[in-house]
Design an enzyme around this catalytic site. Structure first.
Site, PDB file in Angstrom:
ATOM      1  N   GLY A 239       0.828  -1.341  -0.134  1.00  0.00           N
ATOM      2  CA  GLY A 239       0.285  -0.074  -0.188  1.00  0.00           C
ATOM      3  C   GLY A 239       0.844   1.381  -0.388  1.00  0.00           C
ATOM      4  N   GLU A 275       4.202  -6.824   1.591  1.00  0.00           N
ATOM      5  CA  GLU A 275       3.351  -7.368   0.387  1.00  0.00           C
ATOM      6  C   GLU A 275       3.713  -5.555  -0.308  1.00  0.00           C
ATOM      7  OE1 GLU A 275      -0.919  -8.198   1.234  1.00  0.00           O
ATOM      8  OE2 GLU A 275       0.656 -10.057   1.727  1.00  0.00           O
ATOM      9  N   GLY A 277       3.595  -3.759  -4.203  1.00  0.00           N
ATOM     10  CA  GLY A 277       3.595  -4.369  -5.511  1.00  0.00           C
ATOM     11  C   GLY A 277       3.709  -2.862  -6.275  1.00  0.00           C
ATOM     12  N   ARG A 278       3.395  -1.873  -5.675  1.00  0.00           N
ATOM     13  CA  ARG A 278       3.453  -0.813  -6.847  1.00  0.00           C
ATOM     14  C   ARG A 278       5.175  -0.095  -6.532  1.00  0.00           C
ATOM     15  NH1 ARG A 278      -1.535   2.923  -7.966  1.00  0.00           N
ATOM     16  NH2 ARG A 278      -2.255   1.365  -6.421  1.00  0.00           N
ATOM     17  N   ARG A 314      -5.619   3.612 -15.695  1.00  0.00           N
ATOM     18  CA  ARG A 314      -5.665   3.657 -14.747  1.00  0.00           C
ATOM     19  C   ARG A 314      -6.296   5.426 -14.827  1.00  0.00           C
ATOM     20  NH1 ARG A 314      -2.348   4.878 -11.548  1.00  0.00           N
ATOM     21  NH2 ARG A 314      -3.251   3.989  -9.623  1.00  0.00           N
ATOM     22  N   CYS A 346     -13.049   4.349 -29.403  1.00  0.00           N
ATOM     23  CA  CYS A 346     -14.189   5.295 -29.219  1.00  0.00           C
ATOM     24  C   CYS A 346     -15.603   4.997 -28.412  1.00  0.00           C
ATOM     25  CB  CYS A 346     -15.345   4.280 -29.837  1.00  0.00           C
ATOM     26  SG  CYS A 346     -14.404   4.242 -31.376  1.00  0.00           S
ATOM     27  N   GLU A 347     -14.769   5.928 -27.012  1.00  0.00           N
ATOM     28  CA  GLU A 347     -15.239   6.844 -25.786  1.00  0.00           C
ATOM     29  C   GLU A 347     -14.355   8.187 -24.948  1.00  0.00           C
ATOM     30  OE1 GLU A 347     -15.437   3.961 -22.683  1.00  0.00           O
ATOM     31  OE2 GLU A 347     -15.628   2.206 -24.033  1.00  0.00           O
ATOM     32  N   TYR A 375      -0.344  -1.821 -12.150  1.00  0.00           N
ATOM     33  CA  TYR A 375      -1.591  -1.566 -12.771  1.00  0.00           C
ATOM     34  C   TYR A 375      -1.879  -1.244 -13.577  1.00  0.00           C
ATOM     35  CZ  TYR A 375      -1.172  -2.697  -7.734  1.00  0.00           C
ATOM     36  OH  TYR A 375      -0.447  -3.446  -6.192  1.00  0.00           O
TER      37      TYR A 375
HETATM   38  N1  LLP Z   1      -1.501  -6.763  -0.180  1.00  0.00           N
HETATM   39  C1  LLP Z   1      -2.935  -7.142  -0.700  1.00  0.00           C
HETATM   40  C2  LLP Z   1      -3.882  -8.001  -0.245  1.00  0.00           C
HETATM   41  C3  LLP Z   1      -3.574  -6.433  -1.972  1.00  0.00           C
HETATM   42  O1  LLP Z   1      -5.057  -6.129  -2.513  1.00  0.00           O
HETATM   43  C4  LLP Z   1      -2.825  -4.901  -2.771  1.00  0.00           C
HETATM   44  C5  LLP Z   1      -3.545  -4.481  -3.484  1.00  0.00           C
HETATM   45  C6  LLP Z   1      -1.451  -5.221  -2.485  1.00  0.00           C
HETATM   46  C7  LLP Z   1      -0.779  -6.551  -1.395  1.00  0.00           C
HETATM   47  C8  LLP Z   1      -0.337  -3.998  -3.034  1.00  0.00           C
HETATM   48  O2  LLP Z   1      -1.045  -2.960  -2.525  1.00  0.00           O
HETATM   49  P1  LLP Z   1       0.235  -2.256  -3.433  1.00  0.00           P
HETATM   50  O3  LLP Z   1       1.881  -2.212  -2.270  1.00  0.00           O
HETATM   51  O4  LLP Z   1       0.227  -2.651  -4.663  1.00  0.00           O
HETATM   52  O5  LLP Z   1      -0.381  -0.245  -3.095  1.00  0.00           O
HETATM   53  N2  LLP Z   1      -5.416  -1.699  -9.579  1.00  0.00           N
HETATM   54  C9  LLP Z   1      -5.333   0.029  -8.931  1.00  0.00           C
HETATM   55  C10 LLP Z   1      -4.611  -0.293  -7.623  1.00  0.00           C
HETATM   56  C11 LLP Z   1      -5.149  -1.767  -6.632  1.00  0.00           C
HETATM   57  C12 LLP Z   1      -4.538  -2.867  -5.600  1.00  0.00           C
HETATM   58  C13 LLP Z   1      -5.173  -3.692  -5.136  1.00  0.00           C
HETATM   59  N3  LLP Z   1      -4.887  -4.187  -3.549  1.00  0.00           N
HETATM   60  C14 LLP Z   1      -4.541   0.863  -9.495  1.00  0.00           C
HETATM   61  O6  LLP Z   1      -4.195   0.951 -10.959  1.00  0.00           O
HETATM   62  O7  LLP Z   1      -4.247   2.341  -8.779  1.00  0.00           O
END
Ligand code: LLP
Length: 421
Positions: A239, A275, A277-278, A314, A346-347, A375
């Site tokens: 997050g 965890e 990701g981003r 996004r 086309c949107e 993402y």
């Molecule tokens: N752990 C769990 C249980 C999650 O649901 C998520 C993200 C993460 C870790 C990783 O979170 P991060 O570090 O990436 O913030 N598609 C959206 C983001 C969706 C996130 C979903 N869960 C976007 O493009 O902003």
């Protein structure tokens, strides 16, 4: 910091000119930097130095095998949320004991595949799911390691579509019911409770919600231990946000986040999992696109580019901002002008930016969407029958296509025609 910088007026990915990749693979495409991926992973790893920990990359952010392998070789574990992600992680060489399985609706089949293939733990999201994991484990003669995802009822102060930690969200069990749900888990012979899990949302740009959540997790750890549960692992989710708009955003750094974790939870002597990701993938990737036309509209100019909402959703989905820069750096002193930057779909929603100030651009010019590594490619679709765009990985002065652009025939021939037609 990333490794996409201008050199002599040309944008590079590490030591490779972006224009060279564009000439080789065509546009649009995604390009990732190995050095940036590794740097971001290490920032988290080092932020938790001194505590027993595992950084489990949330591969939903960008799940190409080559990206997974790059991170796995650096020591990353993986956070997966589906059978497909689990199998991808395994295929990239990640051992089961470094894979955590999150996700709000794991099916019996997914649980079976992960248990037989090896899993570090399931992060359980509900009592019915817990019963199914227990049943599958017993059927296989195994014991499933689990944590339970608690919902701490904290406002993550992020976009509503990606906030998960409020009581009205679908995730986890309310922290107020944790005692009874842990008691149920302890009574099920196919389960071994190893810890607590918590994830409150994504793109958090303030540490305060994390602090509130982790303080609740600390308190719960003590409560559950007093009840006799062996809580030895805390999965704190992902997050941490990234600067999408570099000119005016400076979210907290991983080292500050790591310190917060140590301050709030360090005294418990638990193994820590995170965890992210981003933050690992986001600024390690660009989407490169080409201007098709410059169109003069009523009081505004449109840049019509060959990338579209199906390639990078996004902005359309979350009103997200992505910095957009020209691949050829404008000469110093060039005056900017406002453009609406749009794709060919086309949107009206296929709009990347409105009235964005850019140095003048012409048909054929390349532009780069920054912060597109997370993402981006994973959320792409073939809407408007636009084939998925390629992914390229750069490593120093080398680059490789890590996912090919499918031929039109490949895309079309995935459809099958019933015999009555
Ligand atoms: N752990 C769990 C249980 C999650 O649901 C998520 C993200 C993460 C870790 C990783 O979170 P991060 O570090 O990436 O913030 N598609 C959206 C983001 C969706 C996130 C979903 N869960 C976007 O493009 O902003």
């Amino acid at each position: 910091m990333d490794h996409f910088l201008y050199r002599d007026g040309a944008l590079y990915a590490e030591d490779v000119p972006i224009s060279e990749i564009a000439a080789a693979v065509g546009t649009p495409f995604y390009v990732y930097s190995t050095a940036t991926l590794l740097r971001h992973f290490k920032l988290f790893d080092e932020a938790l130095e001194g505590t027993d920990h595992l950084v489990c990359y949330a591969m939903k952010a960008a799940s190409n095998q080559a990206i997974l392998k790059t991170l796995a070789q650096a020591g990353a574990g993986m956070d997966v949320v589906s059978q497909g992600e689990y199998l991808r992680a395994k295929a990239a060489g990640v051992p089961g004991e470094k894979i955590v399985f999150s996700g709000v609706g794991k099916t019996a089949e997914e649980i079976r595949v992960a248990l037989t293939g090896g899993i570090r733990q399931f992060n359980v999201e509900s009592e019915p799911e817990m019963e199914v994991i227990n049943a599958v484990a017993l059927e296989l003669g195994m014991v499933a390691p689990i944590t339970i995802r608690v919902n701490p009822d904290v406002d993550a102060k992020t976009h509503a579509k990606i906030a998960t930690g409020k009581s009205e969200n679908k995730f986890g069990i309310p922290i107020s019911r944790a005692k009874e749900v842990y008691a149920l888990a302890a009574s099920l012979p196919g389960l071994e409770v190893v810890g607590i899990d918590c994830h409150i949302g994504s793109q958090l740009t303030d540490l305060e919600p994390f602090r509130l959540a982790y303080e609740k997790v600390a308190e719960l750890t003590e409560t559950l231990r007093a009840e006799g549960h062996n809580i030895r692992r805390l999965d704190l989710g992902g997050g941490l946000g990234i600067p999408y708009e570099r000119s005016n955003e400076a979210p907290p750094l991983p080292v500050e986040y790591g310190q917060l974790i140590k301050d709030t939870l360090g005294h418990l002597g638990c193994e820590i999992e995170i965890e992210p990701g981003r933050l690992i993938a986001g600024n390690a990737g660009l989407m490169i696109s080409k201007v098709i036309y410059v169109k003069s509209g009523e009081g505004r100019d449109f840049l019509i580019v060959d990338g579209a909402m199906n390639d990078l959703i996004r902005p359309a989905m979350y009103e997200a901002h992505h910095d957009i820069v020209p691949v050829n750096e404008p000469a110093p002193g060039t005056e900017s002008q406002p453009y609406d930057i749009v794709g060919p779909v086309c949107e009206t929603g296929d709009t990347f930016a409105k009235q964005r100030s850019m140095a003048p651009l012409a048909a054929g010019d390349l532009i780069a969407f920054r912060s597109a590594g997370a993402y981006g490619a994973v959320m792409a679709s073939e809407y408007n029958s636009r084939p998925l765009i390629p992914e390229v990985l750069v490593h120093g002065d080398q680059f490789a296509v890590i996912r090919q652009r499918p031929a039109f025939d490949e895309m079309i021939n995935r459809d099958t025609i019933p015999e009555w037609l």
